[in-house]
Design a protein around this motif. Structure first.
Motif, PDB file in Angstrom:
ATOM      1  N   VAL A 141       0.850  -1.183   0.000  1.00  0.00           N
ATOM      2  CA  VAL A 141       0.000   0.000   0.000  1.00  0.00           C
ATOM      3  C   VAL A 141       0.892   1.241   0.000  1.00  0.00           C
ATOM      4  O   VAL A 141       1.887   1.293   0.719  1.00  0.00           O
ATOM      5  CB  VAL A 141      -0.944  -0.001   1.220  1.00  0.00           C
ATOM      6  N   LYS A 142       0.524   2.237  -0.822  1.00  0.00           N
ATOM      7  CA  LYS A 142       1.270   3.496  -0.894  1.00  0.00           C
ATOM      8  C   LYS A 142       0.339   4.641  -0.500  1.00  0.00           C
ATOM      9  O   LYS A 142      -0.868   4.581  -0.723  1.00  0.00           O
ATOM     10  CB  LYS A 142       1.788   3.710  -2.307  1.00  0.00           C
ATOM     11  N   PHE A 143       0.927   5.703   0.071  1.00  0.00           N
ATOM     12  CA  PHE A 143       0.147   6.822   0.584  1.00  0.00           C
ATOM     13  C   PHE A 143       0.677   8.156   0.065  1.00  0.00           C
ATOM     14  O   PHE A 143       1.887   8.356  -0.005  1.00  0.00           O
ATOM     15  CB  PHE A 143       0.209   6.843   2.115  1.00  0.00           C
ATOM     16  N   THR A 144      -0.240   9.068  -0.283  1.00  0.00           N
ATOM     17  CA  THR A 144       0.088  10.468  -0.540  1.00  0.00           C
ATOM     18  C   THR A 144      -0.843  11.282   0.357  1.00  0.00           C
ATOM     19  O   THR A 144      -1.663  10.723   1.072  1.00  0.00           O
ATOM     20  CB  THR A 144      -0.126  10.866  -2.012  1.00  0.00           C
ATOM     21  N   THR A 145      -0.770  12.590   0.283  1.00  0.00           N
ATOM     22  CA  THR A 145      -1.623  13.431   1.125  1.00  0.00           C
ATOM     23  C   THR A 145      -3.098  13.093   0.944  1.00  0.00           C
ATOM     24  O   THR A 145      -3.836  12.994   1.917  1.00  0.00           O
ATOM     25  CB  THR A 145      -1.379  14.922   0.811  1.00  0.00           C
ATOM     26  N   ASP A 146      -3.526  12.905  -0.308  1.00  0.00           N
ATOM     27  CA  ASP A 146      -4.939  12.711  -0.607  1.00  0.00           C
ATOM     28  C   ASP A 146      -5.301  11.325  -1.135  1.00  0.00           C
ATOM     29  O   ASP A 146      -6.452  11.102  -1.514  1.00  0.00           O
ATOM     30  CB  ASP A 146      -5.403  13.740  -1.641  1.00  0.00           C
ATOM     31  N   THR A 147      -4.340  10.399  -1.187  1.00  0.00           N
ATOM     32  CA  THR A 147      -4.652   9.091  -1.763  1.00  0.00           C
ATOM     33  C   THR A 147      -4.063   7.933  -0.953  1.00  0.00           C
ATOM     34  O   THR A 147      -3.062   8.084  -0.257  1.00  0.00           O
ATOM     35  CB  THR A 147      -4.135   8.947  -3.216  1.00  0.00           C
ATOM     36  N   ILE A 148      -4.725   6.799  -1.109  1.00  0.00           N
ATOM     37  CA  ILE A 148      -4.207   5.504  -0.666  1.00  0.00           C
ATOM     38  C   ILE A 148      -4.238   4.628  -1.913  1.00  0.00           C
ATOM     39  O   ILE A 148      -5.298   4.450  -2.522  1.00  0.00           O
ATOM     40  CB  ILE A 148      -5.080   4.875   0.437  1.00  0.00           C
ATOM     41  N   VAL A 149      -3.097   4.106  -2.310  1.00  0.00           N
ATOM     42  CA  VAL A 149      -2.999   3.280  -3.508  1.00  0.00           C
ATOM     43  C   VAL A 149      -2.798   1.839  -3.066  1.00  0.00           C
ATOM     44  O   VAL A 149      -1.826   1.522  -2.375  1.00  0.00           O
ATOM     45  CB  VAL A 149      -1.852   3.746  -4.424  1.00  0.00           C
ATOM     46  N   ILE A 150      -3.747   0.994  -3.469  1.00  0.00           N
ATOM     47  CA  ILE A 150      -3.766  -0.395  -3.014  1.00  0.00           C
ATOM     48  C   ILE A 150      -3.616  -1.326  -4.214  1.00  0.00           C
ATOM     49  O   ILE A 150      -4.509  -1.392  -5.062  1.00  0.00           O
ATOM     50  CB  ILE A 150      -5.088  -0.715  -2.297  1.00  0.00           C
ATOM     51  N   PRO A 151      -2.495  -2.044  -4.291  1.00  0.00           N
ATOM     52  CA  PRO A 151      -2.384  -3.045  -5.350  1.00  0.00           C
ATOM     53  C   PRO A 151      -3.213  -4.272  -4.956  1.00  0.00           C
ATOM     54  O   PRO A 151      -3.245  -4.659  -3.786  1.00  0.00           O
ATOM     55  CB  PRO A 151      -0.894  -3.365  -5.398  1.00  0.00           C
ATOM     56  N   HIS A 152      -3.917  -4.819  -5.911  1.00  0.00           N
ATOM     57  CA  HIS A 152      -4.735  -6.001  -5.631  1.00  0.00           C
ATOM     58  C   HIS A 152      -4.496  -7.011  -6.737  1.00  0.00           C
ATOM     59  O   HIS A 152      -4.563  -6.667  -7.922  1.00  0.00           O
ATOM     60  CB  HIS A 152      -6.218  -5.611  -5.560  1.00  0.00           C
ATOM     61  N   ASN A 153      -4.233  -8.264  -6.353  1.00  0.00           N
ATOM     62  CA  ASN A 153      -3.871  -9.268  -7.350  1.00  0.00           C
ATOM     63  C   ASN A 153      -4.995  -9.568  -8.343  1.00  0.00           C
ATOM     64  O   ASN A 153      -4.729  -9.924  -9.480  1.00  0.00           O
ATOM     65  CB  ASN A 153      -3.376 -10.555  -6.682  1.00  0.00           C
ATOM     66  N   MET A 154      -6.245  -9.402  -7.960  1.00  0.00           N
ATOM     67  CA  MET A 154      -7.346  -9.686  -8.889  1.00  0.00           C
ATOM     68  C   MET A 154      -7.846  -8.433  -9.602  1.00  0.00           C
ATOM     69  O   MET A 154      -8.310  -8.511 -10.735  1.00  0.00           O
ATOM     70  CB  MET A 154      -8.515 -10.334  -8.142  1.00  0.00           C
ATOM     71  N   LEU A 155      -7.764  -7.279  -8.964  1.00  0.00           N
ATOM     72  CA  LEU A 155      -8.367  -6.067  -9.516  1.00  0.00           C
ATOM     73  C   LEU A 155      -7.355  -5.073 -10.059  1.00  0.00           C
ATOM     74  O   LEU A 155      -7.734  -4.058 -10.631  1.00  0.00           O
ATOM     75  CB  LEU A 155      -9.219  -5.366  -8.439  1.00  0.00           C
ATOM     76  N   GLY A 156      -6.067  -5.323  -9.876  1.00  0.00           N
ATOM     77  CA  GLY A 156      -5.066  -4.352 -10.283  1.00  0.00           C
ATOM     78  C   GLY A 156      -4.877  -3.308  -9.200  1.00  0.00           C
ATOM     79  O   GLY A 156      -5.153  -3.545  -8.032  1.00  0.00           O
ATOM     80  N   GLN A 157      -4.449  -2.140  -9.586  1.00  0.00           N
ATOM     81  CA  GLN A 157      -4.191  -1.059  -8.627  1.00  0.00           C
ATOM     82  C   GLN A 157      -5.430  -0.190  -8.477  1.00  0.00           C
ATOM     83  O   GLN A 157      -5.951   0.325  -9.445  1.00  0.00           O
ATOM     84  CB  GLN A 157      -3.019  -0.222  -9.127  1.00  0.00           C
ATOM     85  N   ILE A 158      -5.878  -0.018  -7.240  1.00  0.00           N
ATOM     86  CA  ILE A 158      -7.028   0.836  -6.952  1.00  0.00           C
ATOM     87  C   ILE A 158      -6.523   2.025  -6.145  1.00  0.00           C
ATOM     88  O   ILE A 158      -5.783   1.867  -5.174  1.00  0.00           O
ATOM     89  CB  ILE A 158      -8.110   0.071  -6.163  1.00  0.00           C
ATOM     90  N   THR A 159      -6.921   3.217  -6.566  1.00  0.00           N
ATOM     91  CA  THR A 159      -6.552   4.435  -5.849  1.00  0.00           C
ATOM     92  C   THR A 159      -7.784   4.955  -5.131  1.00  0.00           C
ATOM     93  O   THR A 159      -8.837   5.134  -5.739  1.00  0.00           O
ATOM     94  CB  THR A 159      -6.030   5.510  -6.826  1.00  0.00           C
ATOM     95  N   LEU A 160      -7.662   5.169  -3.838  1.00  0.00           N
ATOM     96  CA  LEU A 160      -8.720   5.791  -3.044  1.00  0.00           C
ATOM     97  C   LEU A 160      -8.334   7.252  -2.852  1.00  0.00           C
ATOM     98  O   LEU A 160      -7.313   7.553  -2.247  1.00  0.00           O
ATOM     99  CB  LEU A 160      -8.853   5.093  -1.695  1.00  0.00           C
ATOM    100  N   ARG A 161      -9.137   8.153  -3.416  1.00  0.00           N
ATOM    101  CA  ARG A 161      -8.853   9.583  -3.360  1.00  0.00           C
ATOM    102  C   ARG A 161      -9.857  10.280  -2.447  1.00  0.00           C
ATOM    103  O   ARG A 161     -11.054  10.006  -2.507  1.00  0.00           O
ATOM    104  CB  ARG A 161      -8.927  10.190  -4.756  1.00  0.00           C
ATOM    105  N   VAL A 162      -9.375  11.175  -1.598  1.00  0.00           N
ATOM    106  CA  VAL A 162     -10.241  11.910  -0.679  1.00  0.00           C
ATOM    107  C   VAL A 162     -11.279  12.694  -1.479  1.00  0.00           C
ATOM    108  O   VAL A 162     -10.941  13.433  -2.397  1.00  0.00           O
ATOM    109  CB  VAL A 162      -9.429  12.859   0.228  1.00  0.00           C
TER     110      VAL A 162
END
Length: 144
Positions: A46-67
């Protein structure tokens, strides 16, 4: 829209202090480094920026959660990017006493009606597990 909510977790800390710790996700990098190895391994890459959490997922690819919303001392809402269906997550804080806050996470997923019979049974268990893990991650991070 289908909603999943984690079990509430009580944290011995004012809501304002919790909000200060979690409102800027870039702070999570240092906090995650302080977690026990077994907890860090559950988080994966999992990677973090000020406004995002980036979650790699083996089935779905990379999902970015943005505030998408910040309500001081009460709520942080996130919207998923690159997700197969529209998805929203929230961290809700409720002050129970001056030094006690209930932390609860939620996931809302909008699975189209025609796809629900096909993907619903596969994605629902994953979402239930994800909301609990997200809640545990937030509770563990604020305790550091």
């Amino acid at each position: 829209m289908t909603s999943y909510t984690s079990q509430p977790k009580e944290v011995d800390m004012p809501a304002s202090a919790i909000y200060a710790r979690i409102s800027d996700f870039s702070k999570f990098e240092d906090l995650v480094a302080k977690l026990p190895e077994e907890v860090r391994s559950q988080l994966g890459e999992v990677k973090f920026t000020t406004d995002t959490i980036v979650i790699p997922h083996n089935m779905l690819g990379q999902i970015t959660l943005r505030v998408s919303e910040r309500v001081p001392d009460k709520r942080i809402a996130l919207q998923a990017e690159n997700a197969p269906v529209p998805m929203f997550m929230a961290i809700n804080l409720e002050a129970k006493a001056p030094e006690l806050t209930e932390v609860q996470t939620a996931i809302d997923v909008d699975i189209p009606a025609m796809l629900k019979p096909m993907i619903g049974p596969k994605i629902e268990p994953m979402l239930k597990q994800s909301v609990e893990k997200f809640g545990e991650m937030i509770a563990n991070i604020v305790k550091i």
